[in-house]
Each structure stands twice: as C-alpha cells, then as structure tokens.
Design a protein around this motif. Structure first.
Motif, short mmCIF file in Angstrom:
data_model
loop_
_atom_site.label_atom_id
_atom_site.label_comp_id
_atom_site.label_asym_id
_atom_site.label_seq_id
_atom_site.Cartn_x
_atom_site.Cartn_y
_atom_site.Cartn_z
N LEU A 193 0.83 -1.21 0.00
CA LEU A 193 0.00 0.00 0.00
C LEU A 193 0.86 1.26 0.00
O LEU A 193 0.57 2.23 -0.71
CB LEU A 193 -0.93 -0.01 1.22
N PHE A 194 1.93 1.25 0.79
CA PHE A 194 2.79 2.42 0.86
C PHE A 194 3.52 2.64 -0.45
O PHE A 194 3.71 3.78 -0.90
CB PHE A 194 3.78 2.26 2.01
N ASN A 195 3.94 1.56 -1.10
CA ASN A 195 4.58 1.68 -2.41
C ASN A 195 3.61 2.26 -3.43
O ASN A 195 4.00 3.09 -4.26
CB ASN A 195 5.08 0.31 -2.87
N THR A 196 2.35 1.87 -3.35
CA THR A 196 1.34 2.42 -4.25
C THR A 196 1.14 3.91 -3.99
O THR A 196 0.98 4.70 -4.93
CB THR A 196 0.01 1.66 -4.07
N LEU A 197 1.16 4.30 -2.72
CA LEU A 197 1.02 5.71 -2.37
C LEU A 197 2.18 6.54 -2.95
O LEU A 197 1.97 7.62 -3.51
CB LEU A 197 0.97 5.87 -0.85
N ILE A 198 3.39 6.02 -2.82
CA ILE A 198 4.56 6.73 -3.34
C ILE A 198 4.49 6.83 -4.87
O ILE A 198 4.78 7.88 -5.45
CB ILE A 198 5.85 6.02 -2.89
N THR A 199 4.11 5.74 -5.52
CA THR A 199 4.01 5.75 -6.98
C THR A 199 2.98 6.78 -7.45
O THR A 199 3.21 7.49 -8.44
CB THR A 199 3.62 4.35 -7.48
N TYR A 200 1.88 6.88 -6.74
CA TYR A 200 0.83 7.83 -7.11
C TYR A 200 1.34 9.27 -7.02
O TYR A 200 1.16 10.07 -7.94
CB TYR A 200 -0.37 7.63 -6.19
N HIS A 201 1.99 9.61 -5.90
CA HIS A 201 2.46 10.99 -5.71
C HIS A 201 3.67 11.28 -6.60
O HIS A 201 3.86 12.43 -7.02
CB HIS A 201 2.80 11.23 -4.25
N HIS A 202 4.48 10.25 -6.87
CA HIS A 202 5.62 10.45 -7.76
C HIS A 202 5.15 10.83 -9.16
O HIS A 202 5.73 11.71 -9.82
CB HIS A 202 6.46 9.18 -7.82
N ALA A 203 4.07 10.21 -9.63
CA ALA A 203 3.56 10.49 -10.97
C ALA A 203 3.00 11.90 -11.08
O ALA A 203 2.92 12.45 -12.19
CB ALA A 203 2.48 9.47 -11.34
N LYS A 204 2.61 12.51 -9.97
CA LYS A 204 2.02 13.83 -9.99
C LYS A 204 2.98 14.93 -9.55
O LYS A 204 2.57 16.08 -9.38
CB LYS A 204 0.77 13.85 -9.09
N SER A 205 4.24 14.58 -9.32
CA SER A 205 5.21 15.54 -8.80
C SER A 205 6.31 15.78 -9.82
O SER A 205 6.64 14.91 -10.63
CB SER A 205 5.82 15.04 -7.48
N ALA A 206 6.89 16.97 -9.74
CA ALA A 206 7.95 17.35 -10.67
C ALA A 206 9.32 17.41 -10.00
O ALA A 206 10.32 17.63 -10.68
CB ALA A 206 7.63 18.70 -11.30
#
Length: 237
Positions: A70-83
């Motif tokens: 779950l935490f890896n999914t959270l990081i992947t989600y925010h990574h995709a939306k961050s610059a």
C-alpha cells in the motif's frame, strides 16, 4: 294516453380472464417480476468486520507485506504527480498529516486513565517518541534530542524506519526520504495537541555506517509555543 315506457339495462358480469396481449404487434414491453435481494458479499453476515472491533483494543499484528504494498502504491501515485523531490516529500507529508490528528485521540483513548493530553512541550515530545512510535511501529524511537543552536528545534531519531525498508530510490533521487509521510503524522499530532509547528521534515542521517537508513525528524515549533513554554517555567510551572 299511452303508458310511458322505461328502458331497463341489465349488467352482465364476465368472469373469464382477459385476452392476453399480442406483444409482437404492440409497443408495450412486459417487465419481469423483481428478484429477491441477495447480498453480494461472500462471507456470512455474522462475521465481524473491522468496524466491529473495539477501539480500546489495539490490533494484535499488522501485515508488513500488505503495508509495504500500500505504501509503495502511495509513493508511486504521488511520484507520478510531482515534478521534484521536494514536491514528492510535500505530498507525502500532507498525506500523513490527517492520520496524526486522528492518532492523537485514538492513542489517548487506548491509554485510558494512564495518559492525558500533553500540556507541556517535553510531555509532547516524549509522547511522540514513545506512545506514538509504539502505536505505529511497535517500539519507541531511538533518540530524542534538542538543537544546540535553535531553541525551537527538536529532533527524533529512528535508526531504521520501517517505511523505508522496501523502498528502492534511484540515484538521481537520492535525497528523497519517504519517511516524510511519518513526518506528516508527527506534525498532525503536534498541531492537534496545541503545539503549532513551522513544519516537520525527515532527513537522512549521513555518515552512520551501522545504520545507513537512519532518519532524523526535525520538529520546528512556532515561536509563540517556545515563549509560552518559557513563561510557564518562569512562573514555576
């Protein structure tokens, strides 16, 4: 004069069923009768869910692989939306903040009469170092320190944060510390306790060969919080 004539009407009743409609030549489409409701859940209704558990009883164990996923999914989600790295950490911090607000009330409730809401700065820091860390990770943090140069800064040290255990960070993002999520939880606890902060951030503890994943959580309290604390001390509190 002839007698008037009266017309009498006789009503006849027909008990035969009506002739069925021929739907082939009609615009009306018959509707089937509704089926009885059947729950889609595949477990019996008598089985208790997470909402039936008592808040005063902490969970016996937590699945580490499930949390890591779950935490890896959270990081992947925010990574995709961050610059940038700072934006990722900011998003993780904001994701953890509301959890910290709820954790304060939950932990105090579970402690019963053994714990009260922190009213002094040192009590709050010890609460975060001990009670909060045990509630989240099953153990206390490794160290609690105060800055020697700035009176409003304190540090909580975790030699091996579980949130970084299964995280693989590329070289070009080596400054990223995903424990910013935990920093957001700490910030939420501090603000909910009435000790406002300028921010809580997570930093790598560089130069420690024994603990390469060592993380330092830097707590920067607002000036009014420090002044209030010093005023209480001056008054003999």
């Amino acid at each position: 004069m002839p007698a008037p004539t009266t017309a009498t009407a006789t009503a006849t009743t027909n008990n035969n069923p009506p002739t069925p409609l021929d739907f082939k030549e009609s615009d009306t489409i018959p509707l089937p009768p509704p089926k009885p409701f059947q729950p889609s859940l595949r477990h019996p209704a008598s089985r208790k869910s997470i909402y039936d558990r008592a808040l005063s009883r902490p969970p016996s164990s937590t699945s580490l692989p499930a949390f890591a996923h779950l935490f890896n999914t959270l990081i992947t989600y925010h990574h995709a939306k961050s610059a940038s790295v700072s934006e990722i950490e900011g998003r993780l911090n904001r994701a953890g903040y509301p959890i910290g607000i709820k954790m304060l009330d939950l932990l105090l409730y579970r402690q019963g009469g053994k714990a009260v809401r922190p009213t002094r700065l040192l009590d709050l820091l010890q609460f975060v170092h001990g009670v909060l860390w045990r509630g989240l990770f099953g153990r206390a943090a490794d160290a609690l320190e105060q800055s020697t140069s700035k009176r409003e800064e304190y540090m909580i040290v975790d030699n091996e944060p579980v949130v970084n255990t299964y995280i693989s960070i590329p070289k070009e993002m080596s400054q990223l510390n995903c424990a910013a999520f935990v920093a957001g939880i700490i910030e939420g606890v501090c603000d909910a306790s009435g000790f406002g902060t300028e921010g809580v951030s997570a930093h790598w503890g560089e130069g420690d060969e024994m603990w390469p994943g060592k993380t330092i959580f830097l707590l920067r309290f607002q000036e009014k919080v420090v002044e209030r604390e010093e005023g209480i001390k001056a008054a003999g509190g």
